[in-house]
Design a protein around this motif. Structure first.
Motif, PDB file in Angstrom:
ATOM      1  N   SER A  74       1.260  -1.104  -0.220  1.00 37.22           N
ATOM      2  CA  SER A  74       0.084  -0.202   0.026  1.00 37.22           C
ATOM      3  C   SER A  74       0.843   1.308   0.543  1.00 37.22           C
ATOM      4  O   SER A  74       0.592   2.166  -0.700  1.00 37.22           O
ATOM      5  CB  SER A  74      -1.027   0.095   1.325  1.00 37.22           C
ATOM      6  N   ALA A  75       1.967   1.238   0.748  1.00 38.19           N
ATOM      7  CA  ALA A  75       2.891   2.127   0.800  1.00 38.19           C
ATOM      8  C   ALA A  75       3.485   3.304  -0.740  1.00 38.19           C
ATOM      9  O   ALA A  75       3.398   3.788  -0.859  1.00 38.19           O
ATOM     10  CB  ALA A  75       3.724   1.874   0.977  1.00 38.19           C
ATOM     11  N   VAL A  78       0.655   5.655  -3.206  1.00 36.15           N
ATOM     12  CA  VAL A  78       0.493   7.300  -2.993  1.00 36.15           C
ATOM     13  C   VAL A  78       1.557   8.024  -4.423  1.00 36.15           C
ATOM     14  O   VAL A  78       1.025   9.229  -4.710  1.00 36.15           O
ATOM     15  CB  VAL A  78       1.197   8.214  -1.981  1.00 36.15           C
ATOM     16  N   HIS A  80       0.319   6.871  -7.005  1.00 36.19           N
ATOM     17  CA  HIS A  80      -0.811   7.793  -8.829  1.00 36.19           C
ATOM     18  C   HIS A  80      -1.073   8.853  -7.896  1.00 36.19           C
ATOM     19  O   HIS A  80      -0.958   9.757  -8.765  1.00 36.19           O
ATOM     20  CB  HIS A  80      -2.193   6.551  -7.641  1.00 36.19           C
ATOM     21  N   ALA A  81      -1.700   8.931  -6.513  1.00 32.91           N
ATOM     22  CA  ALA A  81      -1.531  10.974  -6.641  1.00 32.91           C
ATOM     23  C   ALA A  81      -0.902  11.790  -7.506  1.00 32.91           C
ATOM     24  O   ALA A  81      -0.519  12.419  -7.912  1.00 32.91           O
ATOM     25  CB  ALA A  81      -1.415  11.452  -5.037  1.00 32.91           C
ATOM     26  N   MET A  82       1.036  10.864  -7.185  1.00 34.00           N
ATOM     27  CA  MET A  82       2.066  12.001  -7.704  1.00 34.00           C
ATOM     28  C   MET A  82       1.781  12.089  -8.989  1.00 34.00           C
ATOM     29  O   MET A  82       2.344  13.066  -9.932  1.00 34.00           O
ATOM     30  CB  MET A  82       3.594  11.405  -7.179  1.00 34.00           C
ATOM     31  N   ARG A 166      -6.701   2.881   4.191  1.00 27.85           N
ATOM     32  CA  ARG A 166      -6.362   3.312   2.789  1.00 27.85           C
ATOM     33  C   ARG A 166      -5.843   4.007   1.721  1.00 27.85           C
ATOM     34  O   ARG A 166      -5.539   5.282   1.430  1.00 27.85           O
ATOM     35  CB  ARG A 166      -4.489   2.330   3.248  1.00 27.85           C
ATOM     36  N   HIS A 169      -9.152   6.820   1.341  1.00 28.36           N
ATOM     37  CA  HIS A 169      -8.932   8.008   1.682  1.00 28.36           C
ATOM     38  C   HIS A 169      -7.642   8.606   0.619  1.00 28.36           C
ATOM     39  O   HIS A 169      -7.516   9.331   0.217  1.00 28.36           O
ATOM     40  CB  HIS A 169      -7.953   8.451   3.193  1.00 28.36           C
ATOM     41  N   LEU A 170      -6.971   7.613   0.337  1.00 26.91           N
ATOM     42  CA  LEU A 170      -5.737   7.608  -1.198  1.00 26.91           C
ATOM     43  C   LEU A 170      -6.981   9.023  -2.192  1.00 26.91           C
ATOM     44  O   LEU A 170      -6.600   9.373  -2.422  1.00 26.91           O
ATOM     45  CB  LEU A 170      -4.791   7.017  -1.701  1.00 26.91           C
ATOM     46  N   ARG A 173      -8.262  11.809  -1.971  1.00 20.98           N
ATOM     47  CA  ARG A 173      -7.485  12.754  -1.627  1.00 20.98           C
ATOM     48  C   ARG A 173      -6.925  13.217  -3.250  1.00 20.98           C
ATOM     49  O   ARG A 173      -6.895  14.463  -4.142  1.00 20.98           O
ATOM     50  CB  ARG A 173      -5.838  12.396  -0.666  1.00 20.98           C
ATOM     51  N   ILE A 174      -6.788  11.792  -4.433  1.00 19.88           N
ATOM     52  CA  ILE A 174      -6.921  12.556  -5.805  1.00 19.88           C
ATOM     53  C   ILE A 174      -7.991  12.987  -6.003  1.00 19.88           C
ATOM     54  O   ILE A 174      -7.341  14.358  -7.034  1.00 19.88           O
ATOM     55  CB  ILE A 174      -6.457  11.438  -6.122  1.00 19.88           C
TER      56      ILE A 174
END
Length: 219
Positions: A74-75, A78, A80-82, A166, A169-170, A173-174
């Protein structure tokens, strides 16, 4: 599915990114501007797919879990957001370089032609570049479906709950990134340009420009 996603990213890396770099069709900076973290995402998702495949192959209904596989990986989600933050600019670079760099245009056209053929994914190179922006939402749905069909007393339940929290929320966030709204607007502008004879491939996108209305306009 995760396999289809991994195959799409893999084909992009092997048939477009690497040939463009190796043939000198794009500089290192150009490769980064167009493809960003896509190659890194491919490596991580390939590992996740292999772990999921192995877990299912050795599945024992009362003791096997998949929640731990998602949690262990899962780490990197993130990223994907970048990737999404850079996608709007990457799309512009892709469209411009496809026109202004003939060698890259040939690589991209060869990719599109190969993948429009019968039995392929049907994704164009531009389609594949968009996939990482959308894939996390598919994870959320997948985890929710697994939760739905998992017995309440199963050992996987608490792991799946952590996974869902997790990813949820991600995904949100995106969804609220300013860049996400820009992506939607840019896609509409590109579709408009491609649908108007004489404007195909033109740079219709500009800072502050947005779609006001779709359909016939009366003057």
């Amino acid at each position: 599915s995760e396999r289809a996603f991994v195959e799409a990213l893999g084909s992009c890396v092997q048939e477009a990114l690497r040939p463009a770099a190796e043939q000198g069709a794009l500089s290192d900076d150009d490769v980064w501007d167009v493809f960003g973290l896509l190659q890194v995402l491919f490596v991580y998702h390939q590992n996740l797919y292999h772990r999921l495949r192995d877990a299912l192959a050795a599945w024992q209904s009362h003791i096997s879990t998949v929640g731990d596989v998602f949690l262990d990986n899962s780490a990197f989600l993130v990223l994907h957001a970048m990737y999404t933050r850079g996608y709007a600019g990457a799309l512009l670079h892709y469209r411009e370089l496809r026109t202004t760099r003939p060698a890259f245009g040939r690589v991209a056209e060869a990719y599109d032609t190969a993948h429009r053929s019968s039995g392929s994914s049907g994704y164009t190179l531009q389609d594949v570049l968009a996939l990482p922006c959308e894939h996390l939402a598919a994870y959320q749905g997948l985890i929710e479906n697994i939760q739905k069909y998992t017995p309440k007393n199963h050992v996987d339940v608490p792991l799946l709950e952590q996974c869902h929290e997790r990813v949820y929320h991600l995904v949100h966030r995106i969804a609220f990134l300013p860049e996400t709204a820009t992506i939607v607007e840019n896609r509409k502008l590109l579709a408009a340009a491609d649908s108007i004879r004489g404007l195909e491939g033109q740079r219709l996108i500009a800072p502050g420009r947005r779609v006001v209305q779709e359909g016939l306009v009366s003057i």
